[in-house]
Write an enzyme that holds these catalytic residues in place. Sequence first.
Site, short mmCIF file in Angstrom:
data_model
loop_
_atom_site.label_atom_id
_atom_site.label_comp_id
_atom_site.label_asym_id
_atom_site.label_seq_id
_atom_site.Cartn_x
_atom_site.Cartn_y
_atom_site.Cartn_z
CG HIS A 91 -2.12 -0.92 1.01
ND1 HIS A 91 -3.37 -0.66 1.53
CD2 HIS A 91 -2.25 -2.09 0.33
CE1 HIS A 91 -4.20 -1.63 1.19
NE2 HIS A 91 -3.53 -2.52 0.47
CG HIS A 279 -4.83 -11.81 -2.39
ND1 HIS A 279 -6.00 -11.57 -3.07
CD2 HIS A 279 -4.40 -10.60 -1.94
CE1 HIS A 279 -6.26 -10.27 -3.05
NE2 HIS A 279 -5.30 -9.66 -2.38
#
Length: 753
Positions: A91, A279
């Site tokens: 992020h 993920h």
Amino acid sequence: MSECPVRKSNVGGGGTRNHDWWPAQLRLNILRQHTPVSNPLDKDFDYAAAFKSLDYEGLKKDLTKLMTDSQDWWPADFGHYGGLFIRMAWHSAGTYRVTDGRGGGGEGQQRFAPLNSWPDNVSLDKARRLLWPIKQKYGNKISWSDLLLLTGNVALESMGFKTFGFAGGRPDTWEADESVYWGAETTWLGNEDRYSEGQEGHEGHGVVQGDESKKQHTDIHNRDLQSPLASSHMGLIYVNPEGPDGIPDPVASAKDIRVTFGRMAMNDEETVALIAGGHSFGKTHGAGPTHHVGKEPEAAPIEHQGLGWANSFGQGKGPDTITSGLEVTWTPTPTKWGMGYLEYLYKFDWEPTKSPAGANQWVAKNAEPTIPDAYDPNKKKLPTMLTTDIALRMDPAYDKICRDYLANPDKFADAFARAWFKLLHRDMGPRTRWIGPEVPSEILPWEDYIPPVDYQIIDDNDIAALKKEILATGVAPKKLIFVAWSSASSFRGSDKRGGANGARIRLAPQNEWKVNDPSTLREVLAALESVQQKFNDSSSGKKVSLADLIVLGGVAALEQASGLVVPFTPGRNDATQEHTDVHSFTHLEPHADGFRSYGKGTKRVRTEQFLIDRASLLTLSAPELTALIGGLRVLEANYDGSSYGVLTKTPGKLTNDYFVNLLDTNTAWKAADNEGEVFIGYDRKTHDKKWTATRADLIFGAHAELRALAEVYAAVDGEEKFKRDFVAAWHKVMNLDRFDLKQEGRGQNAPKL
């Protein structure tokens, strides 16, 4: 939005401000950022040197130890902080967009508003706080910018993944970057401005109500995301994990993914690798209703000391954590690298369900509970996925890549390693900025590679002779100046791309950009190439690059026009077409460039706003911008040889005439077109036409602050100062991409370099 408390504060900085009265006023604040005044480090602090003295392996060992050192105040999922730190690094770097080069992890901006308070960054305040003891230990030898990203790398390695490498060299900034356009929405998770059929967001923390969005939408499969944005909602890094506007439509979600990741310079293979690789670790958090989540860090009480999103659900941490509102753990081994993500994606059929927070997600049909609980070793859960995960299986192109990776684990691991490295380093600029023991030796296709100089460069005597040779070619000085400026001013301080080094102005796509006036460019390049060939053929061992000659041509012409000695530092080299990604470089082409009187405004952006934006990308101050405009105009460095703003009777000579004539009260200006882009200056008494100019010129007489600067140069005693300031600003721009040089007066900690 609630009323701003600052406006009621009857102290310095409070009250109604200029921008409240005049919202359309041109703001120069982005030209005053990241100055030495805001930097607490010593002027001569050299971050690159400090990083090289870092105990790098010791730091990595400390970070590895932290991964499993769970703290009671913020416990680690599955006893390992790896997933949290991967998200933190992702992020930080993932805000980058190739369109204008802004965002990214290169300045540590995740520490500041608005990023530190984005709803997509919930709990990353805790991640950075967990890192503080390590940052405190190593001090200024490691910047926050580097530490946030390196920690993500170490997190991957601590869970068994082999990374591609890591490069340090990102100096910190010390204030929020106000130059980035994050969108025009005024509520979190809103997207009503970036999409024609978007939705308003909501006050406070929450999830987008997909059921409500679905009632209002006509088509989420065909919509255009506003440029330069690379996220689908205000406050998100990429796309809504629930699906477009919260609607669990995997096919439409895939389209959003392709747009947003594409604008971050990722192709389909890299996109799949990043999602599937990222993920493979950790989990999302949606243990309960989002109304339990309190204010973000920037709005939290002072006693919370920069931490936000206090959670009143249960313990407010650990098994009761709420971030996105989604509650998904992708694999049975969330702290270990493996193929679990892709295996589960294709092993099961999936159906929509809701998280405990009411967010749309997916659960495996007819499955047994095989997913570990993050805090109870005796508990297992059903496999779950996000809409954005199912999208990879439903989109034909993504599906093909996923199946290929599933069948070839080594290929998948390599693709993820390379895509992750690109994610972390895309905004770092050329390899000359990359430092540390883990810098990979392989030349990567996206790094804008320029070969190192492996020959003897020219000396002062050669420079003097070459300047004479260039001027003797007969090319008009204004054309030499135009091409030199066009080459150097392609630089973007945001992601350190472009610039004169590499001479990419001679390569596709820059050699066909309209703003570069291809016919003039070809004429100048042909002349300079003949000078280059003659010199290189006659000099034993010495060579001169075309990149150096392009700049030197401008220097020679400028010296002739000014009567001053203009600094020149050789050492540039020429890039090749092979190492120039044409598609990637198309994003550097300006829509409008006020420096060369090119282009015009749009319905959303006025010409003068484009000029300030361009000046910001060139890391210019307001005085530097002013001096450069005044000089380039009288030197006739306009696109297509136009006379716009050439406010002098002696064009080609460096004088302060531009400012004198622009501020002449005997001249009245009137619009020459319905758009208000071009203006004619008339003599107030005779009504004779005197000049033509654009908005990029008249703003220096109309805007109070720019006029104040112009007045300094227009004064009787201002010409010599103007000439010195122009030459200094010119020299700065010519060397913006010379990361091999220590920038005088800035120190290498200067974030704009």
